[in-house]
Design a protein around this motif. Structure first.
Motif, PDB file in Angstrom:
ATOM      1  N   ASN A   1       0.992  -1.466   0.026  1.00 46.57           N
ATOM      2  CA  ASN A   1      -0.029   0.239  -0.067  1.00 46.57           C
ATOM      3  C   ASN A   1       0.822   1.461   0.033  1.00 46.57           C
ATOM      4  OD1 ASN A   1      -2.263  -1.951   0.350  1.00 46.57           O
ATOM      5  ND2 ASN A   1      -1.972  -1.446   2.720  1.00 46.57           N
ATOM      6  N   SER A   2       0.673   2.050  -0.953  1.00 46.88           N
ATOM      7  CA  SER A   2       1.600   3.075  -1.244  1.00 46.88           C
ATOM      8  C   SER A   2       1.041   4.165  -1.974  1.00 46.88           C
ATOM      9  CB  SER A   2       2.845   2.959  -1.644  1.00 46.88           C
ATOM     10  OG  SER A   2       3.033   2.553  -2.707  1.00 46.88           O
ATOM     11  N   PHE A   3       1.400   5.560  -1.296  1.00 42.71           N
ATOM     12  CA  PHE A   3       0.844   6.386  -2.117  1.00 42.71           C
ATOM     13  C   PHE A   3       1.774   7.681  -2.280  1.00 42.71           C
ATOM     14  CE2 PHE A   3      -0.277  11.801  -2.497  1.00 42.71           C
ATOM     15  CZ  PHE A   3      -1.639  11.687  -3.611  1.00 42.71           C
ATOM     16  N   GLY A   4       1.853   8.048  -3.651  1.00 36.79           N
ATOM     17  CA  GLY A   4       3.249   8.724  -4.916  1.00 36.79           C
ATOM     18  C   GLY A   4       2.264  10.127  -4.810  1.00 36.79           C
ATOM     19  N   LEU A   5       3.369  11.447  -4.918  1.00 38.37           N
ATOM     20  CA  LEU A   5       2.981  12.403  -5.611  1.00 38.37           C
ATOM     21  C   LEU A   5       3.692  13.393  -6.132  1.00 38.37           C
ATOM     22  CD1 LEU A   5       0.164  14.639  -6.035  1.00 38.37           C
ATOM     23  CD2 LEU A   5       1.248  15.333  -3.907  1.00 38.37           C
ATOM     24  N   SER A   6       3.722  13.954  -7.711  1.00 34.50           N
ATOM     25  CA  SER A   6       5.154  13.927  -8.489  1.00 34.50           C
ATOM     26  C   SER A   6       4.702  15.219  -9.200  1.00 34.50           C
ATOM     27  CB  SER A   6       5.030  12.581  -9.690  1.00 34.50           C
ATOM     28  OG  SER A   6       6.321  13.439 -10.423  1.00 34.50           O
TER      29      SER A   6
END
Length: 580
Positions: free
Chosen positions: A40-45
């Motif tokens: 489970n992960s969240f990424g913002l670029s």
């Protein structure tokens, strides 16, 4: 790789040409992943581009779980006693990271880039295993459980500065100066508890602690100078600094008090400095081209075991030539021929003499006296292109000296594995890979690699000469389905092969994925399954005149679902939240 690149390793170079984006304003993407086991992960670029600046950043956090089933067998063929270990472990990792950087366009020909990232990981690992000991008549004599609880924290820092100048004289004339730094630390503690369930062995407890620090610095200068229309000269230098310190201790409970074991406690320091200079000259015309290069590397390395004051120093200088040529027979058929000399320096894990006590009967340790391997690599490749088919075939030959192999010794049902420089290796191989667009909606990619090796070695008056072969194959099918769905399935097979003492079992596994694009590619839904049939099992057996060993490890099937959303002027990107 040509002489421009590190001589370390035998992998190749893939040349990915990036196009400068002109999407000014705010652009970026966000990705959310969920999986079983935990992934489970969240990424913002995000990046913001103006006329003079491109500001970019990434943020990620999540949790992952890696379960493992394992089994080992240690058999003493002299006394016919056997110790069997069966168990499972669960490794949990919580992480968060952030990256911030900027490109500053001084003018149309000069750009300065500065970036830095910070990551923090928290690790928890639990393991439970059952040990059984049997005698010559296969009668159970002892049984015990060994439980493990491990905790660790890992801060990571990475920073990079790069200056690039393009010259007015020629579009490919450039100067690049860069500096990169990397810092990693691991503070780890483990506790092991042995509880006897059958027999008269005493219960006991052990604990280990690790204070590990790593620093890497790389300084580079690369200059490219085209001349006389078809010629290009490259020159440059690189200085690499690697510093490692590992403070490791093992303690046992004696009389109700924790007491350090002096035989398993020490501080290991490693400092390595590699200075390199190189020059390449290339000619490229419509049909024929070549590139010649020479790289000089000086390596200084010293290791120190502080508690016992054991030191080792190495200082060696090597030349690494490279030569490549290519000829385009037709627009759809070309040939390439290449040679390079390579080096494979020992890793920290191979040099560090500390033992891992996770399984007291199966121990691996490093060798501070280990020397690097050297390889002469030759390759002949043909590249074919047709309307719906493109493929390449290669013949290659590697000759490696001072080959590093793990040698296992056995005493009192305990196996100790240690890397040693053992002789030379001749490898002759064939590789073919291709892409076939069978239909407008179906594409097949495949790769086949086969090699035959001839080992020649002598270690402690024992001959290790032997011959063998190994091969691997991958077949991937990609299907474009209606409604903007994509389906991909990949089958992989690795044959069994032999090392000096071991036989590594064959392995077959399948991965698959489904992707759906929405809103003109701004939203991407992705479902992936790794090791669909849970058939990816690492198995090794060691059969020697006086002992037999078996080891297996398996992680099982992983299922992951992700959704990505792109905003601004770009499409969604798949981002796992890991470091850029």
């Amino acid at each position: 790789p040509s002489a421009k690149y590190d001589a370390q390793g035998t992998s190749g170079i893939i040349n990915i040409i990036l196009k400068k984006s002109e999407n000014r304003g705010l652009n970026g993407s966000a990705t959310l992943n969920v999986g079983v086991p935990n992934s489970n992960s969240f990424g913002l670029s995000v990046n913001k581009r103006t006329e003079k600046f491109n500001l970019f950043s990434q943020l990620g956090f999540g949790i992952r779980t890696y379960p493992t089933d394992f089994e080992s067998i240690n058999s003493d063929l002299s006394s016919n006693t056997t110790i069997t270990n069966i168990g499972d472990s669960e490794f949990d990792e919580k992480f968060a990271n952030i990256l911030i950087g900027a490109d500053y366009y001084i003018n149309e020909r000069n750009v300065l880039t500065l970036s830095g990232s910070y990551a923090y990981e928290v690790e928890d690992q639990t393991a439970a295993s059952v040990f059984h000991q049997t005698n010559a008549s296969n009668t159970l004599t002892d049984s015990w459980n060994r439980d493990e609880n491990t905790e660790a924290t890992n801060p990571k820092i990475r920073y990079e500065l790069q200056y690039k100048s393009d010259f007015k004289r020629h579009e490919d004339q450039s100067l690049i100066i860069s500096a990169l730094g990397n810092y990693f630390r691991k503070d780890q503690s483990s506790e092991f508890n042995n509880i006897t369930t059958f027999g008269d062995l005493d219960d006991f407890k052990q604990e280990s602690r690790t204070d590990y620090r790593l620093e890497d610095y790389i300084f580079k200068l690369d200059y490219t100078h085209p001349f006389l229309e078809h010629y290009t000269l490259e020159t440059g230098s690189q200085y690499t600094i690697n510093k490692v310190s590992n403070d490791y201790a093992v303690s046992n409970v004696i009389g109700g008090v924790w007491v350090e074991d002096p035989n398993l406690t020490n501080i290991f320091d490693l400092n390595q400095y590699v200075f390199a200079v190189y020059t390449t000259a290339a000619y490229e015309a419509n049909k024929w081209g070549f590139k010649l290069g020479l790289r000089l590397e000086n390596t200084k390395m010293n290791t120190l075991l502080e508690t016992t004051n054991q030191t080792d120093e190495q200082n060696y200088t090597n030349l690494f030539p490279s030569a490549y040529t290519s000829y385009k027979v037709t627009d759809d058929f070309s040939l390439q021929l290449g040679y390079s000399r390579r080096i494979n320096r020992p890793s920290l894990r191979q040099l560090n003499p500390f033992s891992n006590i996770r399984n007291n009967y199966s121990i691996s340790e490093g060798n501070p006296d280990l020397q690097p391997e050297y390889t002469n690599s030759y390759e002949l490749t043909s590249i074919h292109k047709f309307e719906k088919l493109s493929f390449s075939m290669s013949l290659y030959h590697w000759y490696t000296t001072d080959v590093v192999e793990y040698i296992t010794v056995f005493e009192n049902n305990v196996s100790i594995s240690k890397p040693e420089n053992v002789g030379s290796n001749n490898t002759i191989g064939f590789e073919a890979n291709g892409k076939y667009s069978l239909l407008d909606w179906l594409t097949i990619n495949g790769d086949l690699n086969y090699n035959y090796f001839d080992r020649s070695g002598l270690f402690e008056s024992q001959s290790f000469d032997f011959k063998g072969n190994r091969w691997s194959a991958t077949l991937t099918s990609k299907v474009d389905l209606p409604a903007d769905f994509d389906f991909e399935i990949s089958g992989n097979y690795n044959s069994k092969y032999e090392t000096l003492q071991q036989e590594v079992s064959d392995m077959a596994f399948v991965d698959l994925g489904v992707r759906k694009k929405l809103v003109k590619g701004r939203i991407i839904l992705n479902l992936s399954v790794r090791d669909v049939f849970a058939s990816r099992i690492d198995e090794t057996t060691t059969t020697q005149p006086d002992f037999y060993l078996y080891n297996s490890r398996q992680r099982g099937c992983f299922i992951n679902f992700g959704v990505s959303y792109g905003f601004g002027k770009g499409e969604a990107m798949q981002f796992s939240g890991q470091r850029r």
